[in-house]
Every structure is written in C-alpha cells, then in structure tokens.
Design an enzyme around this catalytic site. Structure first.
Site, PDB file in Angstrom:
ATOM      1  N   SER A 166       0.824  -1.198   0.000  1.00  0.00           N
ATOM      2  CA  SER A 166       0.000   0.000   0.000  1.00  0.00           C
ATOM      3  C   SER A 166       0.868   1.261   0.000  1.00  0.00           C
ATOM      4  O   SER A 166       1.632   1.472  -0.938  1.00  0.00           O
ATOM      5  CB  SER A 166      -0.963  -0.044   1.187  1.00  0.00           C
ATOM      6  OG  SER A 166      -1.963   0.936   1.083  1.00  0.00           O
ATOM      7  N   ASP A 294     -10.012  -3.425  -5.954  1.00  0.00           N
ATOM      8  CA  ASP A 294      -9.494  -2.667  -4.811  1.00  0.00           C
ATOM      9  C   ASP A 294     -10.203  -1.307  -4.764  1.00  0.00           C
ATOM     10  O   ASP A 294     -10.077  -0.507  -5.692  1.00  0.00           O
ATOM     11  CB  ASP A 294      -7.987  -2.475  -4.973  1.00  0.00           C
ATOM     12  CG  ASP A 294      -7.309  -1.874  -3.742  1.00  0.00           C
ATOM     13  OD1 ASP A 294      -7.963  -1.105  -3.015  1.00  0.00           O
ATOM     14  OD2 ASP A 294      -6.128  -2.179  -3.522  1.00  0.00           O
ATOM     15  N   HIS A 323      -8.380  -4.448  -0.992  1.00  0.00           N
ATOM     16  CA  HIS A 323      -7.141  -3.777  -0.607  1.00  0.00           C
ATOM     17  C   HIS A 323      -6.450  -4.573   0.485  1.00  0.00           C
ATOM     18  O   HIS A 323      -6.932  -4.650   1.626  1.00  0.00           O
ATOM     19  CB  HIS A 323      -7.427  -2.356  -0.121  1.00  0.00           C
ATOM     20  CG  HIS A 323      -6.186  -1.522   0.024  1.00  0.00           C
ATOM     21  ND1 HIS A 323      -5.445  -1.103  -1.059  1.00  0.00           N
ATOM     22  CD2 HIS A 323      -5.546  -1.052   1.125  1.00  0.00           C
ATOM     23  CE1 HIS A 323      -4.414  -0.393  -0.636  1.00  0.00           C
ATOM     24  NE2 HIS A 323      -4.435  -0.361   0.687  1.00  0.00           N
TER      25      HIS A 323
END
Length: 357
Positions: A166, A294, A323
């Site tokens: 991320s 996502d 995610h």
C-alpha cells in the site's frame, strides 16, 4: 541460477519460477468475501500473526535527527548467516511489523531459512519520534538511509529484495524510479499500490461510501498516530485542533502533511507523491500486484502504459482481492502470501541474472 533460466525475460521467469503466477493457477476469493469491499473490510480486522515470525529491534538514528525502527527477523535455528539473502519490508499506512499481511509473507521466508527486516516508519509500531515529523507518501529519504544501513550490516554482494504494501509500495516504487540503477536492491515487489495519489484520493472524496468509510477510517488512523506523539504539537506550523478535526485523508494532509513538509497545496503533495510518475524509470526487476476490485488503490489509475513500456516491470492483477485482502477458502487464508514469497525466493536465487528485455 544458471542455464536456460538465467536468460529468461522477467515475464517468462515469473511463469517458470513462480508456480502461483502461472496461468493454470487461479485465485478464488472466500465465498462470503465475494467483492472488494468485503475483502478490504475483513483485511482491516484480520490480526493473525505467525509464531515463527519474531523480531529483534534496532533503532536507526537518521541524519536529520529523526528516528525509525528496524525489526529484524530471528532465525528459527538460532544462527544468523550474514551472507544469507534478505527481504526488506515496507508496511502500509500507520502499520508496522506486527501487521498480518507482513507476517504472512515473512512466515514463509523464515521457514525457508531466509531473513527479513521490516522498516517501521517514523512514529509507527511503537517507535517514538525524536523530531516533530512523521512520514508521507513522497518522502523516500528514510528508505534510502535504511537501505544503506542494512547494506552496511550484511556481507558484500548479499541479495536484497524489497517488498512494499500500500503506502509502503508507493514509497518503494517512487524511490526505485528516483535511484534508477543506483539502488542496492536486486529486485522488488509492489503490493496494492495506489500509484496516483491525486486521482485515488479524489475518487475516495467523490463517493459517499468511500468518503465516509475508507477516507474517514484512514484519516482516523493518521490522527491517532499524530495524537500518540506529543512532540508533533511542537511543530510551529501545525494547528493541532485542525489536525484532529480532519475527517478525510485530504483534510488531514492539508492540516499536517503539507505543513510539515512544506507543500503549498494538498494537490501538489498528491502529485509529488504519485509513484506513477516514476515507475517508467525503474531499472531493477519489479513485480507489481494489484486487485482490480481494490476500492482504495483503484484499478483505473494503475499506470498501465508506463508499466508496459518498461521491461523491468511486470504487472500481475487479480479480479478479486480488495485492498490487502486476497482471502481464500472458507477459513479465509491469504492467497497472496505464497506467490509473493515465491517471487522473493526466486529472486534471491536468480539475483540479477534474469534479463529485462
């Protein structure tokens, strides 16, 4: 690695050396986590840790007076070989070495007698700050210093492969694009990278659900991190009340990030932070993994063309996964752990002998 495998292109290397990425291998999400929102929500609550992943902490003093922590994995057999390949891990927003997505990959590496070090960003994972500065998606200097420190502690020529998740993946890719051939890393992995901060944050703000759920939750995590470090209140340009009143990522970055790092507008920070602008300059093998559903790192903002023109980069996508989710089976285990570990270990063995043509 010698013979035929040594001259494979990156995509062919991936298919031959990493079985989980082969076309015959398919990811099927957990039946009750059948879309990106459910996968993402479950990932935020999933706290499973591996008993085989244990750390030894080192505090790294930075050139500007700041501090971050490095958590080194302990070997299962009790002995540490300084020439053993090492994985360098960058966590997601306000995360750390304790995260389940970190443990899932490191468990497989440790069990295979490899080692890793997690770079906990300033203020994260119970790391005290020593200056009124945290981190942001554009700030790559801490990673640069951490890699130099790690390289100095291991045997010369030891393979290093980095993996970022991320926010950490965005920092990693931006750094790689800045450094080009000058990085000590031999290969890298980007997982659930938002790539385009401006577009992804605008997308979050434009949706009622995403603004009130995802953006509010992430800004809440950032405010919690800010509040845990009283030293942040000593920054002369920050109004603590404005920071704590933030209800979205944009509002938090306007009240805190821009003030600390000198950005004139939030949009300018988002533009500067976007690793999409740097990915075409990456010059080591880089695997990018994204789920197309996502809701945070939105698929339409993946830099498809920039990846396509760079032979050093390969993109692997799944239809599902959310995610940082990728849960499978009724027991909701993370599918992504195995393919990520396969790529890291394959790159440990191949070092830089694969071609990128």
């Amino acid at each position: 690695m010698t013979g035929e495998a040594a001259s494979l292109s990156l995509d062919k290397f991936l298919l031959t050396q990493c079985p989980s990425f082969h076309k015959s291998s398919t990811y099927y999400p957990t039946p009750y986590l059948f879309n990106g929102h459910l996968q993402t929500g479950y990932a935020s609550m999933y706290k499973e840790k591996s008993p085989d992943v244990n750390y030894e902490r080192e505090l790294l003093q930075l050139k500007d007076g700041g501090q971050l922590s490095l958590d080194w994995t302990k070997p299962l057999n009790g002995t540490q070989d300084p020439s053993q390949p090492i994985a360098v891990v960058l966590h997601g927003l306000t995360g750390g070495s304790h995260e389940s997505y970190v443990h899932g990959v490191l468990e497989k590496l440790v069990q295979a007698d490899y080692r890793a070090v997690v770079m906990n960003a300033r203020g994260c994972a119970d790391t005290e700050i020593t200056t009124p500065q945290l981190f942001n998606g554009a700030w790559t200097e801490d990673l640069r210093e951490a890699l130099a420190h790690v390289q100095a502690k291991i045997a010369p020529g030891t393979p290093m492969v980095a993996i970022g998740f991320s926010l950490g993946s965005n920092i990693l890719v931006k750094y790689l694009g800045e450094e080009k051939e000058d990085t000590p890393l031999h290969a890298a992995i980007s997982v659930a990278n938002p790539y385009d901060f401006l577009s992804c944050n605008t997308n979050l703000d434009d949706g009622f659900f995403s603004r009130h759920v995802y953006s509010r939750a992430m800004s809440g995590n950032l405010k919690g991190l800010y509040a845990r470090h009283p030293l942040m209140k000593k920054h002369s340009d920050i109004d603590p009340a404005q920071v704590m009143a933030a209800k979205t990522i944009r509002q938090y970055d306007g009240a805190c990030t821009c003030k600390v790092f000198g950005y004139t507008t939030v949009n300018n920070y988002f533009r500067d932070a976007s690793s999409a602008r740097f990915i075409e300059h990456v010059r080591i093998p880089l695997l990018c993994v994204n789920a197309l559903d996502d809701p945070i790192a939105t698929a339409k903002y993946i830099p498809w063309e920039e990846i396509q023109i760079n032979p050093y980069v390969i993109l692997a996508t799944t239809d599902y996964g959310g995610h940082l989710g990728w849960f499978q089976n009724l027991s909701a285990e993370r599918w992504i752990n195995q393919p990520l570990a396969e790529f890291i270990m394959a790159m440990f063995k191949a070092k830089v002998t694969t071609t990128c043509e």
